[in-house]
Design a protein around this motif. Structure first.
Motif, PDB file in Angstrom:
ATOM      1  N   GLN A 154      -1.240  -5.650   6.164  1.00 41.62           N
ATOM      2  CA  GLN A 154      -0.240  -5.671   7.243  1.00 41.62           C
ATOM      3  C   GLN A 154      -0.476  -6.879   8.162  1.00 41.62           C
ATOM      4  OE1 GLN A 154       2.325  -3.972   7.216  1.00 41.62           O
ATOM      5  NE2 GLN A 154       1.881  -2.168   5.968  1.00 41.62           N
ATOM      6  N   HIS A 200       0.814  -1.219   0.000  1.00 37.56           N
ATOM      7  CA  HIS A 200       0.000   0.000   0.000  1.00 37.56           C
ATOM      8  C   HIS A 200       0.846   1.267   0.000  1.00 37.56           C
ATOM      9  CE1 HIS A 200      -3.183  -2.846   0.856  1.00 37.56           C
ATOM     10  NE2 HIS A 200      -4.059  -1.898   0.610  1.00 37.56           N
ATOM     11  N   ARG A 236       0.162   4.196  -5.412  1.00 39.03           N
ATOM     12  CA  ARG A 236      -0.849   5.228  -5.251  1.00 39.03           C
ATOM     13  C   ARG A 236      -1.660   5.301  -6.547  1.00 39.03           C
ATOM     14  NH1 ARG A 236       0.439  11.091  -5.087  1.00 39.03           N
ATOM     15  NH2 ARG A 236      -1.509  10.925  -6.218  1.00 39.03           N
ATOM     16  N   ARG A 279      -6.942  -3.138  -2.986  1.00 36.74           N
ATOM     17  CA  ARG A 279      -8.159  -2.337  -2.841  1.00 36.74           C
ATOM     18  C   ARG A 279      -8.708  -2.358  -1.423  1.00 36.74           C
ATOM     19  NH1 ARG A 279      -9.745  -3.797  -8.468  1.00 36.74           N
ATOM     20  NH2 ARG A 279     -10.127  -5.829  -7.571  1.00 36.74           N
ATOM     21  N   ARG A 280      -8.334  -3.375  -0.628  1.00 33.62           N
ATOM     22  CA  ARG A 280      -8.801  -3.466   0.753  1.00 33.62           C
ATOM     23  C   ARG A 280      -7.944  -2.555   1.635  1.00 33.62           C
ATOM     24  NH1 ARG A 280     -13.390  -5.022   2.035  1.00 33.62           N
ATOM     25  NH2 ARG A 280     -12.559  -5.641   4.045  1.00 33.62           N
ATOM     26  N   PRO A 281      -8.400  -2.270   2.859  1.00 38.43           N
ATOM     27  CA  PRO A 281      -7.609  -1.402   3.741  1.00 38.43           C
ATOM     28  C   PRO A 281      -6.213  -1.969   3.992  1.00 38.43           C
ATOM     29  CG  PRO A 281      -9.813  -1.750   4.635  1.00 38.43           C
ATOM     30  CD  PRO A 281      -9.682  -2.665   3.458  1.00 38.43           C
ATOM     31  N   GLU A 282      -5.249  -1.062   4.144  1.00 38.39           N
ATOM     32  CA  GLU A 282      -3.864  -1.481   4.337  1.00 38.39           C
ATOM     33  C   GLU A 282      -3.701  -2.383   5.558  1.00 38.39           C
ATOM     34  OE1 GLU A 282      -0.953   1.672   4.437  1.00 38.39           O
ATOM     35  OE2 GLU A 282       0.695   0.251   4.646  1.00 38.39           O
ATOM     36  N   ALA A 283      -4.538  -2.184   6.601  1.00 39.60           N
ATOM     37  CA  ALA A 283      -4.411  -2.982   7.830  1.00 39.60           C
ATOM     38  C   ALA A 283      -4.527  -4.476   7.545  1.00 39.60           C
ATOM     39  CB  ALA A 283      -5.473  -2.555   8.836  1.00 39.60           C
ATOM     40  N   GLU A 284      -5.360  -4.848   6.573  1.00 39.84           N
ATOM     41  CA  GLU A 284      -5.512  -6.273   6.257  1.00 39.84           C
ATOM     42  C   GLU A 284      -4.225  -6.846   5.665  1.00 39.84           C
ATOM     43  OE1 GLU A 284      -9.039  -7.246   4.028  1.00 39.84           O
ATOM     44  OE2 GLU A 284     -10.317  -6.064   5.361  1.00 39.84           O
TER      45      GLU A 284
END
Lengths: 199, 199
Positions: free
Chosen positions: B42, A52, A56, B35-40
Motif C-alpha cells: 500500500q 493482497h 489468498r 509475501r511481505r505485509p500488505e502495508a508495504e
C-alpha cells in the motif's frame, strides 16, 4: 544538500527494499517511471494496492489464488492422487510451465532450517501429512530444491511419509545440453551414482 | 492452464515493463511483495500514485523538483555563473554526489540523435542558449556522456556557445584505480592525447 525530490526519494526507497535491487537500479527504475506517462504509474499503483486483497492461499494446497480451492485443486482434469511438494509459489509456476506434471501441489512456504528457527511447525508440513492420511493419495513427489535445506526438508518428509504412501524425488544429474567437462563435480558424482541402465 | 492469479499476473506485467527487468525477475519481485505485509504494498502504491503530481520540471534548469525554481537554482550558496549541462536527472544526481560542483545545472532531457529524429528542438537546447544570452554566465561545463551521441551533443553545443561564453568539457581518461593493461584502447589513446604536464 538533498537534490532528490522527496516524492521521488520515497519511490526509490520502495524499490530498494525489493530483493536484488540496489540504490542505482532503484533510482533508474523510479526515474523511468517518472518519465513515462502518469497513467502507467497509476496503473501499477492500483495493481499494488489491490494485490493482497485479491489473492489468498488455497486451503488445500496453499497456492496463491483468487479462488478457494484454487484453479488446480478444483480442476477435475488433474490427478488428485499425485501431490507435488514445493518450497514456494515460484516453484509451482516453474513446474507448471513444463506442462509435464498433471497432478496437484502442496506449497510448504519455506524449507526446514533449524539454524533460523524454522522447524516443521513453521512450514505447511502438518497439513501435508493430514492430506495424505485422509487417503486417496497414491504418490508424493518431493520437488524441493537440491540445496542443503531443500534436501534436508525432502529427507525429513521421506521419513514422515514413507510408511503412508509412495514417495518420489526429482531426478538430480547433468542438465540438458551441458558439456560434461563444465559440470560441477558434485552434480557429476550424483549423476554417476544415479546412472540409469539403458536396455 | 493459467496458474498465476490475475491480480499477481498484472503486477508481474507492470514490473516487466520496467527497463532491465525480465519475466523471471518480475515474478520474483511480485511474489516478494505478496509475501511481505500488505502495508508495504500500500505504501509503494501511494508513492507511485503521488509521484507525477508531486514532481515538476524547474523552469530554469529543467531538473525534477517539488518546487519551482528548484532547490539548486534557488540556493544563494551556489555559483549561478557556472552551468553544468547534463543529459538527464540521473546525471545530475551522480554529479551532486561527488560534492565537487558548486554551480548550477541545465538538464537537456536527451541527446542529439538524428537517426531517431532527435534534433536540438527535441531537447532543451534553446532554453540553454537563452540562459547564456541573458548574461551573467561565466562558464558552461558540458557533462554529457562520452558516448557517440553524448560527444556529438557536446560538439554541437561547443559550436553554439563558444562565441558567447567559456565552454569546458569533463576530462576523459583512465578511471581511478584502473590497471593500464586492462584499459580499453580508445580510452588509453585519449588519455595519452590528453596527457597533463606535471611541473
Amino acid at each position: 544538500m538533498e537534490v532528490v525530490p522527496a516524492a521521488l526519494a520515497r519511490l526509490i526507497h520502495d524499490f530498494e527494499r525489493l530483493p536484488g535491487i540496489g540504490k542505482k537500479t532503484a533510482t533508474r527504475l523510479a526515474l523511468h517511471i517518472l518519465r513515462r506517462p502518469e497513467a502507467e504509474a497509476q496503473g501499477m499503483a492500483s495493481d499494488l494496492a489491490e494485490l493482497h486483497a485479491a489473492i489468498r492461499l488455497c486451503d488445500t494446497c496453499f497456492a496463491f489464488s483468487e479462488s478457494n480451492p484454487c484453479l488446480i485443486c478444483s480442476d477435475s482434469g488433474r490427478d488428485g492422487q499425485v501431490i507435488c511438494v514445493v518450497e514456494g509459489p515460484g516453484d509451482l509456476m516453474a513446474i507448471e510451465k513444463t506442462g509435464v506434471f498433471r497432478g496437484v501441489y502442496h506449497i510448504l512456504h519455506g524449507v526446514l532450517s533449524p539454524m533460523d528457527g524454522i522447524g516443521p511447525a513453521e512450514i505447511k508440513v502438518d497439513a501435508l501429512l493430514a492430506r495424505v492420511k485422509k487417503g486417496g493419495v497414491r504418490e508424493v513427489l518431493l520437488a524441493t530444491s537440491s540445496t542443503v535445506p531443500g534436501e534436508a526438508t525432502a529427507a525429513y518428509l521421506v521419513e514422515c511419509l514413507k510408511t503412508l504412501v509412495t514417495v518420489s524425488r526429482l531426478a538430480c544429474g547433468i542438465p540438458l545440453g551441458m558439456d560434461i567437462k563444465y559440470a560441477d563435480e558434485h552434480t557429476l558424482a550424483r549423476s554417476i551414482e544415479a546412472r540409469m541402465i539403458r536396455k
